[in-house]
Design a protein around this motif. Structure first.
Motif, PDB file in Angstrom:
ATOM      1  N   ILE A  99       0.949  -1.414   0.222  1.00 15.56           N
ATOM      2  CA  ILE A  99      -0.137   0.059  -0.014  1.00 15.56           C
ATOM      3  C   ILE A  99       0.805   1.317  -0.175  1.00 15.56           C
ATOM      4  CG2 ILE A  99      -2.126   1.125   1.241  1.00 15.56           C
ATOM      5  CD1 ILE A  99      -2.687  -2.478   0.299  1.00 15.56           C
ATOM      6  N   ALA A 100       1.579   1.594  -1.057  1.00 15.88           N
ATOM      7  CA  ALA A 100       3.110   2.930  -1.457  1.00 15.88           C
ATOM      8  C   ALA A 100       2.147   3.983  -0.404  1.00 15.88           C
ATOM      9  CB  ALA A 100       3.213   1.923  -2.956  1.00 15.88           C
ATOM     10  N   GLY A 101       0.749   4.205  -0.981  1.00 15.84           N
ATOM     11  CA  GLY A 101       0.715   5.827  -0.589  1.00 15.84           C
ATOM     12  C   GLY A 101       0.388   5.851   0.973  1.00 15.84           C
ATOM     13  N   ASN A 102       0.588   4.867   1.318  1.00 15.53           N
ATOM     14  CA  ASN A 102       0.737   4.900   2.926  1.00 15.53           C
ATOM     15  C   ASN A 102       1.675   5.021   3.855  1.00 15.53           C
ATOM     16  OD1 ASN A 102      -2.318   4.767   3.440  1.00 15.53           O
ATOM     17  ND2 ASN A 102      -2.421   2.791   3.822  1.00 15.53           N
ATOM     18  N   ILE A 103       3.172   4.729   2.589  1.00 12.48           N
ATOM     19  CA  ILE A 103       4.350   5.164   3.547  1.00 12.48           C
ATOM     20  C   ILE A 103       4.404   6.713   3.723  1.00 12.48           C
ATOM     21  CG2 ILE A 103       6.792   4.577   2.837  1.00 12.48           C
ATOM     22  CD1 ILE A 103       6.146   2.282   1.000  1.00 12.48           C
ATOM     23  N   GLY A 104       4.492   7.030   4.927  1.00 12.68           N
ATOM     24  CA  GLY A 104       5.105   8.195   4.875  1.00 12.68           C
ATOM     25  C   GLY A 104       3.569   9.549   5.771  1.00 12.68           C
ATOM     26  N   ALA A 105       2.645   8.170   5.234  1.00  9.08           N
ATOM     27  CA  ALA A 105       1.379   8.388   5.800  1.00  9.08           C
ATOM     28  C   ALA A 105       1.352   9.474   6.998  1.00  9.08           C
ATOM     29  CB  ALA A 105       0.351   7.592   5.876  1.00  9.08           C
ATOM     30  N   ASN A 106       0.155  10.407   6.884  1.00  7.70           N
ATOM     31  CA  ASN A 106       0.433  10.855   8.281  1.00  7.70           C
ATOM     32  C   ASN A 106      -0.636  10.650   9.331  1.00  7.70           C
ATOM     33  OD1 ASN A 106      -0.530  12.907  10.538  1.00  7.70           O
ATOM     34  ND2 ASN A 106       0.014  14.943   9.769  1.00  7.70           N
ATOM     35  N   ILE A 107      -0.263   9.488  10.120  1.00  8.67           N
ATOM     36  CA  ILE A 107      -1.166   9.478  11.068  1.00  8.67           C
ATOM     37  C   ILE A 107      -1.939   9.456  12.155  1.00  8.67           C
ATOM     38  CG2 ILE A 107      -1.263   7.369  12.597  1.00  8.67           C
ATOM     39  CD1 ILE A 107       1.449   5.839  11.569  1.00  8.67           C
ATOM     40  N   LYS A 108      -1.209  10.391  12.495  1.00  9.28           N
ATOM     41  CA  LYS A 108      -1.692  11.547  13.681  1.00  9.28           C
ATOM     42  C   LYS A 108      -3.358  12.338  13.228  1.00  9.28           C
ATOM     43  CE  LYS A 108      -1.897  15.403  16.193  1.00  9.28           C
ATOM     44  NZ  LYS A 108      -0.698  16.740  17.060  1.00  9.28           N
ATOM     45  N   ALA A 109      -3.070  12.460  11.213  1.00 10.11           N
ATOM     46  CA  ALA A 109      -4.531  13.613  10.469  1.00 10.11           C
ATOM     47  C   ALA A 109      -5.148  12.192  10.521  1.00 10.11           C
ATOM     48  CB  ALA A 109      -3.715  14.356   9.470  1.00 10.11           C
ATOM     49  N   ARG A 110      -4.817  11.027  10.451  1.00  9.97           N
ATOM     50  CA  ARG A 110      -5.502   9.763  10.100  1.00  9.97           C
ATOM     51  C   ARG A 110      -6.099   9.553  11.300  1.00  9.97           C
ATOM     52  NH1 ARG A 110      -4.196   6.073   5.667  1.00  9.97           N
ATOM     53  NH2 ARG A 110      -2.555   7.996   4.415  1.00  9.97           N
ATOM     54  N   LEU A 111      -6.196   8.957  12.539  1.00 11.70           N
ATOM     55  CA  LEU A 111      -6.044   9.068  13.761  1.00 11.70           C
ATOM     56  C   LEU A 111      -7.671  10.562  14.426  1.00 11.70           C
ATOM     57  CD1 LEU A 111      -3.545   8.473  15.989  1.00 11.70           C
ATOM     58  CD2 LEU A 111      -5.183   7.075  15.800  1.00 11.70           C
ATOM     59  N   GLU A 112      -7.169  11.580  13.333  1.00 12.40           N
ATOM     60  CA  GLU A 112      -8.462  12.621  14.329  1.00 12.40           C
ATOM     61  C   GLU A 112      -9.658  12.901  13.051  1.00 12.40           C
ATOM     62  OE1 GLU A 112      -8.103  14.729  16.747  1.00 12.40           O
ATOM     63  OE2 GLU A 112      -6.534  14.642  17.577  1.00 12.40           O
ATOM     64  N   ARG A 113      -9.192  12.359  12.295  1.00  6.41           N
ATOM     65  CA  ARG A 113     -10.290  12.587  11.258  1.00  6.41           C
ATOM     66  C   ARG A 113     -11.114  11.047  10.345  1.00  6.41           C
ATOM     67  NH1 ARG A 113      -9.378  13.553   4.033  1.00  6.41           N
ATOM     68  NH2 ARG A 113     -11.200  13.795   3.857  1.00  6.41           N
ATOM     69  N   PHE A 114     -10.540  10.368  11.082  1.00  5.63           N
ATOM     70  CA  PHE A 114     -11.203   9.025  11.371  1.00  5.63           C
ATOM     71  C   PHE A 114     -11.398   7.898  12.241  1.00  5.63           C
ATOM     72  CE2 PHE A 114      -8.815   9.520   7.217  1.00  5.63           C
ATOM     73  CZ  PHE A 114     -10.464   9.793   6.529  1.00  5.63           C
ATOM     74  N   HIS A 115     -10.530   7.469  13.313  1.00  5.00           N
ATOM     75  CA  HIS A 115     -10.122   6.545  14.502  1.00  5.00           C
ATOM     76  C   HIS A 115     -11.122   7.179  15.692  1.00  5.00           C
ATOM     77  CE1 HIS A 115      -8.410   3.735  17.312  1.00  5.00           C
ATOM     78  NE2 HIS A 115      -8.529   3.076  16.375  1.00  5.00           N
ATOM     79  N   ARG A 116     -10.991   8.897  16.042  1.00  3.32           N
ATOM     80  CA  ARG A 116     -11.248   8.693  16.716  1.00  3.32           C
ATOM     81  C   ARG A 116     -12.363   9.364  17.308  1.00  3.32           C
ATOM     82  NH1 ARG A 116      -5.402  12.482  18.265  1.00  3.32           N
ATOM     83  NH2 ARG A 116      -4.159  10.166  18.956  1.00  3.32           N
ATOM     84  N   PRO A 117     -12.814  10.456  15.927  1.00  5.00           N
ATOM     85  CA  PRO A 117     -14.491  10.825  15.907  1.00  5.00           C
ATOM     86  C   PRO A 117     -15.361   8.742  15.718  1.00  5.00           C
ATOM     87  CG  PRO A 117     -13.370  12.215  13.586  1.00  5.00           C
ATOM     88  CD  PRO A 117     -12.064  10.688  14.833  1.00  5.00           C
ATOM     89  N   TYR A 118     -14.547   7.883  15.350  1.00  5.17           N
ATOM     90  CA  TYR A 118     -15.276   6.865  15.275  1.00  5.17           C
ATOM     91  C   TYR A 118     -15.512   6.254  16.241  1.00  5.17           C
ATOM     92  CZ  TYR A 118     -16.631   2.404  13.532  1.00  5.17           C
ATOM     93  OH  TYR A 118     -17.246   1.160  14.027  1.00  5.17           O
ATOM     94  N   HIS A 119     -14.419   6.340  17.632  1.00  2.74           N
ATOM     95  CA  HIS A 119     -14.718   5.504  18.455  1.00  2.74           C
ATOM     96  C   HIS A 119     -15.646   5.675  19.717  1.00  2.74           C
ATOM     97  CE1 HIS A 119     -13.060   2.069  18.016  1.00  2.74           C
ATOM     98  NE2 HIS A 119     -12.223   2.302  17.033  1.00  2.74           N
ATOM     99  N   ALA A 120     -15.093   7.809  19.590  1.00  4.84           N
ATOM    100  CA  ALA A 120     -15.809   8.691  20.403  1.00  4.84           C
ATOM    101  C   ALA A 120     -17.340   8.555  20.161  1.00  4.84           C
ATOM    102  CB  ALA A 120     -15.298  10.403  19.894  1.00  4.84           C
ATOM    103  N   ALA A 121     -18.236   8.623  18.793  1.00 11.65           N
ATOM    104  CA  ALA A 121     -19.641   8.411  18.218  1.00 11.65           C
ATOM    105  C   ALA A 121     -20.174   6.861  19.148  1.00 11.65           C
ATOM    106  CB  ALA A 121     -19.507   8.450  17.592  1.00 11.65           C
ATOM    107  N   LEU A 122     -18.902   6.280  18.753  1.00 14.89           N
ATOM    108  CA  LEU A 122     -18.956   4.731  19.492  1.00 14.89           C
ATOM    109  C   LEU A 122     -19.747   4.579  20.888  1.00 14.89           C
ATOM    110  CD1 LEU A 122     -19.690   1.696  18.838  1.00 14.89           C
ATOM    111  CD2 LEU A 122     -17.859   0.988  18.534  1.00 14.89           C
TER     112      LEU A 122
END
Length: 244
Positions: A99-122
């Motif tokens: 998954i070449a596009g994920n190499i060096g991805a901004n993980i903090k931004a993905r957490l803030e945009r997807f993971h944290r809202p998903y789990h906070a709402a859940l």
């Protein structure tokens, strides 16, 4: 797609003290501003989505009275069924595919945009619903590309420390004539992040159910399994209640 920029959607209204469904890997959606660098065809495979789970969870919410919290973003963008510090949160490889596009991805931004809202709402949703049982719905591929592995199970139950609900479900699915996996094809002691956080840590009973993907590829098969999972979940809830 993601409605209202949320990484989840809801189907049905939870009945307080009833049964609810959670589907972490139900979508293969990739936002336009998240280039993964993979062939588009891979988005229809198990590395991007738990095939069949969206249809089952949706039908459970619409037809069977089990409200569902359903992911709307691919696990390749951000794996919602991982802890925040997991190396697989933003995967750079899956079943032999880079998954070449994920190499060096901004993980903090993905957490803030997807993971944290998903789990906070859940978490808020579950607090309000106070369910007697959570069904965490997943599916698994019958055959991996990267290694030879016999996967004969039609359905499996995963668990970490609390196997009280799973034990009943293993028996009940077996009575339906199905080949049932007990913490297979992988163990819930390693892969149980969402239920570890929202069920075991909170003292809630749960079933992490894995269905083999070739059994739930069509709408008719998904309808059949939605009814079956609903029936098993209700029977497990009754068994747990009888145990006090």
């Amino acid at each position: 797609m993601i409605a209202d920029d949320l990484p989840y959607r809801r189907v049905g209204e939870p009945r307080r003290g009833g049964i609810v469904c959670v589907a972490d890997h139900a979508s293969n959606f990739v936002p336009e501003d998240v280039p993964l660098g993979i062939p588009a065809a891979l988005l229809d495979t198990h590395i991007a989505i738990d095939i069949g789970t969206d249809g089952i969870a949706d039908r459970m919410g619409r037809r069977h009275g089990i409200a569902a919290h359903i992911a709307t973003v691919s696990r390749l963008v951000c794996d919602l069924h991982r802890t925040e510090d997991s190396p697989g949160l933003v995967p750079t490889e899956s079943d032999g595919h880079l998954i070449a596009g994920n190499i060096g991805a901004n993980i903090k931004a993905r957490l803030e945009r997807f993971h944290r809202p998903y789990h906070a709402a859940l978490g808020e949703w579950l607090d309000e619903a106070d369910p007697e049982l959570i069904v965490a719905l997943h599916s698994f591929t019958p055959e991996l590309e990267s290694k030879v592995e016999d996967r004969p199970w039609e359905v499996a139950l995963l668990y970490n420390q609390d196997d009280s609900a799973a034990r009943h479900a293993i028996r009940l699915f077996g009575e339906e004539g199905l080949t049932v996996g007990d913490n297979q094809p992988y163990s819930g002691k390693q892969l149980n992040a969402t239920m570890d956080r929202h069920a075991e840590a909170m003292g809630r009973k749960y079933l992490t159910i894995e269905i083999r993907q070739d059994l739930i590829a069509t709408r008719a098969e998904q309808a059949r399994w939605a009814a079956l999972v609903t029936d098993i979940a209700n029977r497990v809830a009754l068994a747990l209640k009888a145990e006090g």
